[in-house]
Design a protein around this motif. Structure first.
Motif, PDB file in Angstrom:
ATOM      1  N   CYS A 109      -0.304   9.004   4.489  1.00  0.00           N
ATOM      2  CA  CYS A 109      -0.561   8.331   3.302  1.00  0.00           C
ATOM      3  C   CYS A 109      -1.642   8.906   2.304  1.00  0.00           C
ATOM      4  O   CYS A 109      -2.595   9.319   2.987  1.00  0.00           O
ATOM      5  CB  CYS A 109      -0.900   6.773   3.278  1.00  0.00           C
ATOM      6  SG  CYS A 109       0.705   5.715   3.787  1.00  0.00           S
ATOM      7  N   GLY A 110      -1.283   9.060   1.085  1.00  0.00           N
ATOM      8  CA  GLY A 110      -2.390   9.634   0.090  1.00  0.00           C
ATOM      9  C   GLY A 110      -2.331   8.864  -0.987  1.00  0.00           C
ATOM     10  O   GLY A 110      -1.849   7.627  -1.156  1.00  0.00           O
ATOM     11  N   LYS A 111      -3.115   9.168  -2.218  1.00  0.00           N
ATOM     12  CA  LYS A 111      -3.027   8.491  -3.437  1.00  0.00           C
ATOM     13  C   LYS A 111      -1.534   8.636  -4.023  1.00  0.00           C
ATOM     14  O   LYS A 111      -1.179   9.524  -4.402  1.00  0.00           O
ATOM     15  CB  LYS A 111      -3.822   9.082  -4.350  1.00  0.00           C
ATOM     16  CG  LYS A 111      -3.845   8.401  -5.599  1.00  0.00           C
ATOM     17  CD  LYS A 111      -5.074   9.099  -6.513  1.00  0.00           C
ATOM     18  CE  LYS A 111      -4.791   8.526  -8.087  1.00  0.00           C
ATOM     19  NZ  LYS A 111      -5.078   6.940  -7.952  1.00  0.00           N
ATOM     20  N   ASP A 112      -0.757   7.510  -3.814  1.00  0.00           N
ATOM     21  CA  ASP A 112       0.353   7.179  -4.483  1.00  0.00           C
ATOM     22  C   ASP A 112       1.531   7.938  -3.803  1.00  0.00           C
ATOM     23  O   ASP A 112       2.564   8.212  -4.282  1.00  0.00           O
ATOM     24  CB  ASP A 112       0.499   7.504  -5.970  1.00  0.00           C
ATOM     25  CG  ASP A 112      -0.527   6.643  -6.747  1.00  0.00           C
ATOM     26  OD1 ASP A 112      -0.543   5.544  -6.399  1.00  0.00           O
ATOM     27  OD2 ASP A 112      -1.013   7.185  -7.715  1.00  0.00           O
ATOM     28  N   PHE A 113       1.357   8.290  -2.538  1.00  0.00           N
ATOM     29  CA  PHE A 113       2.544   8.911  -1.717  1.00  0.00           C
ATOM     30  C   PHE A 113       2.385   8.437  -0.135  1.00  0.00           C
ATOM     31  O   PHE A 113       1.251   8.188   0.386  1.00  0.00           O
ATOM     32  CB  PHE A 113       2.559  10.309  -1.883  1.00  0.00           C
ATOM     33  CG  PHE A 113       1.700  11.078  -0.958  1.00  0.00           C
ATOM     34  CD1 PHE A 113       2.062  11.483   0.333  1.00  0.00           C
ATOM     35  CD2 PHE A 113       0.382  11.489  -1.501  1.00  0.00           C
ATOM     36  CE1 PHE A 113       1.340  12.256   1.247  1.00  0.00           C
ATOM     37  CE2 PHE A 113      -0.656  12.084  -0.441  1.00  0.00           C
ATOM     38  CZ  PHE A 113       0.164  12.584   0.941  1.00  0.00           C
ATOM     39  N   GLN A 114       3.640   8.668   0.439  1.00  0.00           N
ATOM     40  CA  GLN A 114       3.685   8.472   1.997  1.00  0.00           C
ATOM     41  C   GLN A 114       4.631   9.606   2.524  1.00  0.00           C
ATOM     42  O   GLN A 114       5.797   9.900   1.990  1.00  0.00           O
ATOM     43  CB  GLN A 114       4.304   7.164   2.048  1.00  0.00           C
ATOM     44  CG  GLN A 114       4.523   6.783   3.684  1.00  0.00           C
ATOM     45  CD  GLN A 114       5.066   5.539   3.881  1.00  0.00           C
ATOM     46  OE1 GLN A 114       4.468   4.503   3.705  1.00  0.00           O
ATOM     47  NE2 GLN A 114       6.396   5.456   4.293  1.00  0.00           N
ATOM     48  N   LEU A 115       4.050  10.179   3.407  1.00  0.00           N
ATOM     49  CA  LEU A 115       5.206  11.021   4.173  1.00  0.00           C
ATOM     50  C   LEU A 115       5.144  10.732   5.756  1.00  0.00           C
ATOM     51  O   LEU A 115       4.477  10.449   6.277  1.00  0.00           O
ATOM     52  CB  LEU A 115       4.354  12.439   4.175  1.00  0.00           C
ATOM     53  CG  LEU A 115       4.950  13.663   4.978  1.00  0.00           C
ATOM     54  CD1 LEU A 115       6.327  13.995   4.113  1.00  0.00           C
ATOM     55  CD2 LEU A 115       4.388  14.961   5.148  1.00  0.00           C
ATOM     56  N   THR A 116       6.526  10.547   5.945  1.00  0.00           N
ATOM     57  CA  THR A 116       6.887   9.698   7.262  1.00  0.00           C
ATOM     58  C   THR A 116       7.623  10.864   8.017  1.00  0.00           C
ATOM     59  O   THR A 116       8.505  11.368   7.592  1.00  0.00           O
ATOM     60  CB  THR A 116       7.732   8.572   7.058  1.00  0.00           C
ATOM     61  OG1 THR A 116       6.771   7.696   6.276  1.00  0.00           O
ATOM     62  CG2 THR A 116       7.952   8.006   8.406  1.00  0.00           C
ATOM     63  N   GLU A 117       7.309  10.972   9.458  1.00  0.00           N
ATOM     64  CA  GLU A 117       8.031  11.703  10.274  1.00  0.00           C
ATOM     65  C   GLU A 117       9.154  10.789  11.036  1.00  0.00           C
ATOM     66  O   GLU A 117       8.611  10.048  11.658  1.00  0.00           O
ATOM     67  CB  GLU A 117       7.224  12.572  11.107  1.00  0.00           C
ATOM     68  CG  GLU A 117       7.878  13.449  12.046  1.00  0.00           C
ATOM     69  CD  GLU A 117       6.946  14.022  13.131  1.00  0.00           C
ATOM     70  OE1 GLU A 117       7.420  14.909  14.041  1.00  0.00           O
ATOM     71  OE2 GLU A 117       5.822  13.854  13.029  1.00  0.00           O
ATOM     72  N   ILE A 118      10.346  11.351  11.112  1.00  0.00           N
ATOM     73  CA  ILE A 118      11.430  10.548  11.577  1.00  0.00           C
ATOM     74  C   ILE A 118      12.298  11.309  12.456  1.00  0.00           C
ATOM     75  O   ILE A 118      12.853  12.454  12.123  1.00  0.00           O
ATOM     76  CB  ILE A 118      12.245   9.610  10.429  1.00  0.00           C
ATOM     77  CG1 ILE A 118      11.410   8.699   9.856  1.00  0.00           C
ATOM     78  CG2 ILE A 118      13.403   8.964  11.176  1.00  0.00           C
ATOM     79  CD1 ILE A 118      11.838   8.338   8.388  1.00  0.00           C
TER      80      ILE A 118
END
Length: 202
Positions: A109-118
């Protein structure tokens, strides 16, 4: 294929031992197919309940999705938010969802975002022969665990303004979710942009 104004209005529940009649109604309006899915309890002649409304059109010829740099996104991550997001990950009850939903490898997570590995587990890779958009992968791609929200429950989608599909899911994907700047996390409804990427960022 592009879906416009997709709304999940009501879950469809079929009780044990009861028949449920399901209809898919499609009406052409210019270049779109307006689609409605509804059902009713056949044994009691209940009125129709609408479950899904959506407008569908083909993806324009030559349309290409923008490639994103995953390393550049990762560099914008914030370790403190990452830890908070990781603590909010749902541990699904296998009796309700099954092990296919245990596919989230990491969350950044960062400011106003989320990166998810699936990544789908090895024993379920053969699912992709029949499910080009695997439901367990898609479900986890659309969960957002922003630590600013008022409770520990993730935000789950009930509507999409626009959903463009340019190809099938591989076994491993990344979900890149961006929060709208004017979202109020004390409310029960917020808006996001979601891009689902392969390992090359496309």
């Amino acid at each position: 294929m592009v879906f416009h104004n997709l709304v999940f209005k009501m879950p469809m529940v079929a009780e044990d031992g009861k028949d449920r009649e399901v209809q898919t109604l499609i009406r052409r309006e210019k270049n779109r197919l307006k689609t409605l899915i509804r059902s009713r309890d056949r044994s009691q002649s209940y009125e129709w309940i609408t479950h899904i409304e959506v407008e569908v059109e083909p993806l324009a010829n030559g349309s290409q999705m923008r490639q994103l740099d995953l390393n550049e996104i990762r560099q914008k991550g914030d370790d403190q938010l990452t830890e908070a997001a990781q603590n909010n990950i749902i541990l699904y009850d296998n009796s309700l969802y099954g092990p296919r939903w245990e596919n989230r490898k990491s969350v950044l997570c960062g400011k106003d975002f989320q990166l998810t590995e699936i990544e789908l587990k090895e024993e379920f890779v053969s699912d992709l022969l029949n499910y080009k958009l695997h439901p367990a992968i898609f479900d986890m791609c659309t969960q957002y665990d922003d630590p600013r929200k008022k409770d520990d429950e993730p935000f789950l989608p009930f509507a999409y303004k626009k959903l463009a599909i340019s190809g099938e899911f591989p076994r491993k994907v990344y979900s890149y979710i961006r929060s709208y700047p004017d979202n109020n996390f004390q409310e029960s409804e917020v808006w996001y942009d979601i891009t689902i990427l392969d390992e090359d960022g496309t």
